[in-house]
Design an enzyme around this catalytic site. Structure first.
Site, PDB file in Angstrom:
ATOM      1  N   HIS A   1     -11.649  56.212 -15.562  1.00 58.07           N
ATOM      2  CA  HIS A   1     -10.968  55.024 -16.084  1.00 58.07           C
ATOM      3  C   HIS A   1      -9.457  55.201 -15.986  1.00 58.07           C
ATOM      4  O   HIS A   1      -8.919  56.266 -16.319  1.00 58.07           O
ATOM      5  CB  HIS A   1     -11.377  54.793 -17.539  1.00 58.07           C
TER       6      HIS A   1
ATOM      7  N   ASN B   1      -4.730  50.223 -23.054  1.00 62.19           N
ATOM      8  CA  ASN B   1      -5.932  49.948 -22.273  1.00 62.19           C
ATOM      9  C   ASN B   1      -5.848  48.539 -21.688  1.00 62.19           C
ATOM     10  O   ASN B   1      -4.895  47.800 -21.938  1.00 62.19           O
ATOM     11  CB  ASN B   1      -7.164  50.109 -23.166  1.00 62.19           C
TER      12      ASN B   1
ATOM     13  N   CYS C   1      -9.512  48.612 -13.426  1.00 61.31           N
ATOM     14  CA  CYS C   1      -8.628  49.310 -14.363  1.00 61.31           C
ATOM     15  C   CYS C   1      -7.475  50.006 -13.657  1.00 61.31           C
ATOM     16  O   CYS C   1      -6.351  50.050 -14.165  1.00 61.31           O
ATOM     17  CB  CYS C   1      -9.431  50.323 -15.173  1.00 61.31           C
TER      18      CYS C   1
END
EC number: 3.4.22.-
Length: 361
Positions: A299, A326, A156
């Site tokens: 994240h 995202n 990520c």
């Protein structure tokens, strides 16, 4: 038998939990709203079958099937708890509903390291905030590439990094170019100066500021099409410096002040952000404004804008929110995006925010 139904509607298929009491024992069912006039209540086993079909889930053995079914049922209960703790959002079944929490963290998160700045990073200068617009969205201004998918790889951090540089490159050149996450996964081994041994390590995690440091030292990033994403690590670095298309001139960290974050977002483009993703595993849509959420960051995402009209059950009024891009594909959340309340550093969203500037050549 008493049925207590709680129905949540969205534009597409959504899932609503139904608690059923039988002889004192509570079981959890799901209502799938296919047609508002003819809802069909399904058993959890039937729904697990639909879940597998929708998300293309295939298990290698009957033992694995039943194990994943047990995890799926546990995640239904967890989504119910999230719905109670976060009533202004919608929680339910997602592509991650057959994963344990540890599997989810390992495969789909990946921020690691401390908060000390790399040697080439600076604190962002204080910007004026008197005339900030009520709403702002870089998606409407051409600075955001389509939603990507990191797959089952804890990379990520690389998507957050490329997203910020894609926006900065657009502001510097007027050209929106999708940049290579795989270059970072394969080639970036920059270490966090605060935490010995905490280095960017592909699918095993990394940190956006360390990745900006790598990009500054290396000279930049290649296009995604020239160095495509595979979702795996351990391969050799295939950097071709002659194909670098976007370079970093400097990067800095924004103070934990939401007006400063908004001002930097507007002036400098999308921002690399770290967040606690506890509620994101079950998130379907709406504005996430949980009563309680850890600020332990795990994240990496991209802050692309903010809005002013998200209703907060906790505050009983409209609450402004951040718009987050995202890296779990367009089938997750609101077409790949996440909305989270502004105002209280919820889930640590204001704690580690970085801005990057690109060169003009």
């Amino acid at each position: 038998m008493d049925y207590h139904l709680r129905v949540l509607f969205s534009v597409s298929l959504i899932f609503v939990f139904v608690s059923v009491s039988v002889c004192g024992d509570e079981d959890v069912l799901i209502r799938q709203v296919v047609d508002e006039t003819e809802p069909k209540v399904l058993s959890s086993e039937d729904h697990f079958t639909l879940f597998k079909k929708k998300f293309g889930k295939v298990y290698g053995s009957i033992e694995e099937h039943y194990y994943r079914f047990s995890v799926f049922k546990a995640n239904l209960l967890r989504a119910m708890r999230h719905q109670k703790m976060d009533p202004s959002a919608r929680h339910g079944v997602t592509q991650f509903s057959d994963l344990t929490r540890s599997e989810f963290r390992r495969k789909h998160l990946g921020v690691k390291g401390g908060f000390k700045l790399p040697k080439d990073a600076n604190q962002a200068p204080i910007l004026p905030t008197q005339n900030l617009p009520e709403e702002f969205d870089w998606r409407d201004r051409g600075a955001v590439t389509p939603v990507k998918n990191q797959g089952s790889c804890g990379s990520c951090w690389s998507f957050s990094t490329t997203g910020a540089l894609e926006g900065a490159h657009f502001l510097a050149t007027g050209k929106l170019v999708s940049l290579s996450e795989q270059q970072l996964v394969d080639c970036d081994h920059e270490c966090d100066p605060e935490e010995e041994g905490s280095c960017d390590s592909g699918c095993n995690g990394g940190l956006m500021n360390s990745a900006f440091e790598y990009t500054l030292k290396t000279g930049g990033l290649m296009r995604e099409k020239d160095y495509p994403y595979t979702g795996t690590d351990g391969g050799s670095c295939k950097l071709d410096r002659s194909k670098i298309v976007a370079s970093v001139s400097n990067f800095s960290v924004v103070s934990i002040n939401e007006d400063q974050i908004a001002a930097n977002l507007i002036k400098n483009g999308p921002l690399a952000v770290a967040i606690n993703a506890a509620y994101m595993q079950t998130y379907i849509g709406g504005v996430s404004c949980p009563y309680i959420c850890s600020r332990r960051l795990n994240h990496g995402v991209l802050l692309v804008g903010y809005g002013s009209a998200g209703f907060s059950q906790a505050r009983l009024k409209e609450k402004p929110y951040w718009i987050i891009k995202n890296s779990w594909g367009e089938s997750w959340g609101e077409n790949g995006f996440y909305k989270i309340c502004k105002g209280r550093n919820i889930c640590g969203v204001d704690s580690l925010v970085s801005t990057v500037a690109a060169t003009t050549s």
